[in-house]
Design a protein around this motif. Structure first.
Motif, short mmCIF file in Angstrom:
data_model
loop_
_atom_site.label_atom_id
_atom_site.label_comp_id
_atom_site.label_asym_id
_atom_site.label_seq_id
_atom_site.Cartn_x
_atom_site.Cartn_y
_atom_site.Cartn_z
N THR A 158 0.83 -1.20 0.00
CA THR A 158 0.00 0.00 0.00
C THR A 158 0.86 1.25 0.00
N PHE A 192 -7.38 2.20 6.98
CA PHE A 192 -7.68 2.64 5.62
C PHE A 192 -9.18 2.90 5.43
N ILE A 202 -8.95 5.75 -2.33
CA ILE A 202 -8.17 4.51 -2.33
C ILE A 202 -8.35 3.88 -3.70
#
Length: 316
Positions: A158, A192, A202
């Protein structure tokens, strides 16, 4: 772009070395300057030698930082806070039991131009030990198109803008990993999800691939079912954080009973029928067992039970 590749570790020098070697062999675009930070979740420097050796051999700058407060969220947060304080624009998380495929870093960084977002989430492939039963192997298919907007991500491939960690009065979102989830797992999904809730985008980047090396202890049936059980409980706790205890309990009761009875009344009989083809029958039985474990995990949340599997180091 000033980039910091972040690796959390604890007493796993062999795995860490493999991970670091895959990172420092990456192609770095001309417009990107990249360093590494290794955060050892320990009060002793058990992996400094590995970091220094790889740094000497590769020419990469590898920062080595101790985070003595035990727990995955403490280590991941230390990575983000370190990168933000040191002036990096983005921090790219990769786990110490993962190996980055060729082109991973370039693909991730170039995605920030083609798909602007606060978070870019890449794909993880799993390499299982050769003795893994065929019925346990998952079908690893990329079901999303690159550029798909997501509502959550995980912390093991990520790319994150460091302003996510920056204080709001300095133009950031002021978000951090929840240290109350130090040994339970799920703190990355929670983090997240909160980035999304705070207005952060995202984006899925399916071509940015890392490969996770699955240790032998994780191909035991008991480990697989325990993981399914605790993930269901973690999901219930995430719903509690977003919607309150009452709503989470209602959802857990409905989901738990549905999965439990679905596994017992539908999936299990189907597995028995499919035993005429042993391979299909075993896979179906595994699916039924996981559905039952998931249902029990949701129901266990109602009792306040919370598994803490990360109290000990796994795969070292």
């Amino acid at each position: 772009m000033k980039l910091c590749v972040a690796i959390c570790t604890r007493e796993r020098p062999r795995l860490l070395r493999e991970c670091l070697n895959s990172v420092v062999s990456q192609e770095v675009p001309e417009w990107v300057s990249a360093d590494v930070v290794v955060v050892e979740n320990h009060d002793r420097e058990t992996s400094r030698g590995v970091c220094e050796e790889v740094s000497r051999e590769s020419g990469w700058t590898i920062h080595y930082v101790l985070e003595p407060e035990l727990g995955i969220p403490f280590a991941r947060d230390r990575c983000g806070v370190f990168a933000e304080a040191a002036g990096y624009d983005r921090v790219l998380y990769v786990d110490d039991d993962e190996v980055a495929h060729a082109g991973w870093l370039k693909t991730m960084t170039e995605a920030t131009r083609s798909h602007p977002a606060e978070v870019h989430y890449g794909r993880v492939l799993y390499t299982f030990p050769p003795q893994t039963p065929a019925w346990m192997l998952p079908k690893q298919v990329n079901k999303r198109a690159t550029g798909t907007v997501l509502t959550k991500a995980e912390g093991h491939n990520t790319l994150v803008e460091t302003r996510v960690f920056r204080d709001p009065d300095k133009g950031g979102l002021g978000l951090h990993f929840d240290d109350s989830m130090r040994f339970t797992g799920g703190s990355d999904t929670d983090f997240f999800t909160r980035v999304h809730d705070a207005g952060g985008r995202i984006i899925w980047i399916g071509e940015a691939v890392v490969e996770e090396l699955v240790p032998e202890n994780r191909i035991r049936l008991g480990w697989q079912l325990n993981r399914t059980f605790r993930v269901a409980g973690n999901i219930s706790r995430l719903h509690e954080k977003r919607s309150g205890r009452a709503a989470a309990m209602r959802r857990s009761l409905v989901k738990g009973l549905g999965r439990l009875f679905g596994g017992l009344l539908f999936e299990t009989p189907l597995a028995i029928v499919m035993m005429v083809t042993p391979a299909r029958g075993k896979r179906q039985a595994f699916k039924a067992a996981k559905q039952i474990a998931s249902g029990l995990g949701s129901l266990a949340y109602l009792t306040g039970f919370q598994a803490q599997p990360y109290r000990k180091v796994d795969g070292n």
